[in-house]
Motif scaffolding. Structure first.
Motif, short mmCIF file in Angstrom:
data_model
loop_
_atom_site.label_atom_id
_atom_site.label_comp_id
_atom_site.label_asym_id
_atom_site.label_seq_id
_atom_site.Cartn_x
_atom_site.Cartn_y
_atom_site.Cartn_z
N ASP A 67 0.79 -1.05 -0.08
CA ASP A 67 0.16 0.28 0.07
C ASP A 67 0.76 1.24 -0.11
O ASP A 67 0.22 2.41 -0.39
CB ASP A 67 -1.26 0.08 1.32
CG ASP A 67 -1.87 -1.37 1.45
OD1 ASP A 67 -2.70 -1.34 0.46
OD2 ASP A 67 -1.72 -2.08 2.33
N ALA A 68 1.91 1.29 0.52
CA ALA A 68 3.18 2.10 0.38
C ALA A 68 4.38 1.78 0.14
O ALA A 68 4.67 0.62 0.30
CB ALA A 68 2.81 3.32 1.66
N VAL A 69 5.29 2.73 0.01
CA VAL A 69 6.67 2.27 0.07
C VAL A 69 7.62 3.32 0.87
O VAL A 69 7.56 4.35 0.57
CB VAL A 69 7.18 2.27 -1.60
CG1 VAL A 69 8.60 2.12 -1.65
CG2 VAL A 69 6.37 1.13 -2.28
N ALA A 104 -4.09 6.23 -7.92
CA ALA A 104 -4.19 5.91 -6.65
C ALA A 104 -3.45 6.84 -5.68
O ALA A 104 -3.29 6.71 -4.31
CB ALA A 104 -3.86 4.51 -6.30
N ALA A 105 -2.15 7.19 -6.25
CA ALA A 105 -1.26 8.03 -5.70
C ALA A 105 -0.61 7.34 -4.44
O ALA A 105 -0.74 7.66 -3.25
CB ALA A 105 -1.68 9.45 -5.30
N ASN A 261 -7.75 5.46 5.60
CA ASN A 261 -8.68 6.48 5.22
C ASN A 261 -9.18 6.65 3.70
O ASN A 261 -9.62 7.58 3.48
CB ASN A 261 -8.37 7.84 5.88
CG ASN A 261 -8.48 7.45 7.32
OD1 ASN A 261 -9.07 6.89 7.84
ND2 ASN A 261 -7.64 8.61 7.95
N GLY A 262 -8.21 5.75 2.92
CA GLY A 262 -8.82 5.67 1.43
C GLY A 262 -7.98 6.86 0.88
O GLY A 262 -8.44 7.31 -0.21
N GLY A 263 -6.90 7.32 1.49
CA GLY A 263 -6.12 8.43 0.59
C GLY A 263 -6.38 9.91 1.35
O GLY A 263 -5.40 10.74 1.24
#
Length: 266
Positions: A67-69, A104-105, A261-263
């Motif tokens: 979901d993140a890096v 999706a950023a 929170n969906g971004g």
């Protein structure tokens, strides 16, 4: 004989609050390049924050559904040619650039060498060059959080000061005047050095963000200020005992909550 009213504790209280159980399903990829040093520290920071760290290898071509890096600190490829210049061409970086620029950023954080890689990959503007005093610097550094509208800074308040370790040789942030004016005008300076500029960075810039706020890079190391007993001896609020400075933890919790929170910023 008069009694001594002060007794130093024999064992430090290194307890910390339990992480938010709603964050455990957030998977954060920690990329390892040849010469990366702080990948395990970054992974531990995510785990302490309540998320799930996922090791990623630079030569792979799969983000494994994270979901993140985080691009951790170190000296990838020995900083040969320029810090981050070779890592920018790693197969996994193409996937990271695509994910960061997608609708999706995906949240991406670059710490120290990771920040250098993000500038080389043009996910962030500017560049990093040798410290102005031409020496490696290692110290606890006071920062001011300038932008709280990013995926990685949402839990801070604007103007809040924090203390996290700093260790770099090529930490001087530079850019042309037009880029500098743009960063300041658009509020894209994420962190600024306070009290002392340790490397000659323009406008005391310690970290910047992209326009969308999902990509952030900074030279200091928040992953070294997340666990009581193993952090700095001071915080933005003042001195603490036994290395209890944990001002960096909210950087990682911010991203986890942004994903949940969906971004929407935490």
């Amino acid at each position: 004989m008069a009694s001594n009213t002060f007794e130093a504790p024999l064992v430090a209280d290194l307890s910390s609050p339990s992480p938010d159980g709603t964050l455990v399903d957030v998977r954060v990829g920690i990329v390892t390049f040849p010469g990366t040093l702080d990948d395990r520290d970054a992974a531990r920071a995510i785990d302490i924050a309540g998320g799930t760290s996922v090791p990623l290898w630079y030569a792979d071509d799969d983000l494994q559904g994270v979901d993140a890096v985080i691009l951790p600190g170190g000296f990838s490829y020995g900083d040969y040619l320029r810090a981050g210049a070779i890592s920018r061409f790693a197969p996994l970086m193409s996937r990271i650039v695509d994910a960061a620029n997608s609708d999706a950023a995906m949240p991406v954080l670059g710490i120290c060498n990771g920040f250098q890689i993000l500038t080389e990959a043009h996910l962030l503007p500017g560049s990093m060059i040798r410290n102005d005093h031409l020496k490696f610097v290692c110290r606890d550094q006071r920062l001011r959080v300038e932008n709280t509208e990013t995926a990685w800074t949402a839990l801070y308040t604007a103007g809040q000061e924090i203390v996290v370790p700093l260790k770099n040789n090529d930490g001087q942030y530079v850019c042309d005047q037009a880029t500098l004016d743009m960063l300041e005008a658009e509020g894209r300076v994420a962190f600024r050095y306070v009290g002392h500029n340790p490397n000659g960075s323009l406008n005391d810039i310690a970290g910047v963000t992209n326009a969308r706020g999902n990509v952030v890079g900074l030279m200091p190391h928040p992953e070294h200020a997340v666990e009581p007993g193993f952090g700095p001896d001071s915080t933005g609020q003042g001195p603490v005992t036994m290395g209890d400075g944990t001002d960096g933890l909210d950087i990682f919790i911010s991203a986890l909550k942004t994903v949940v929170n969906g971004g929407t910023r935490a």
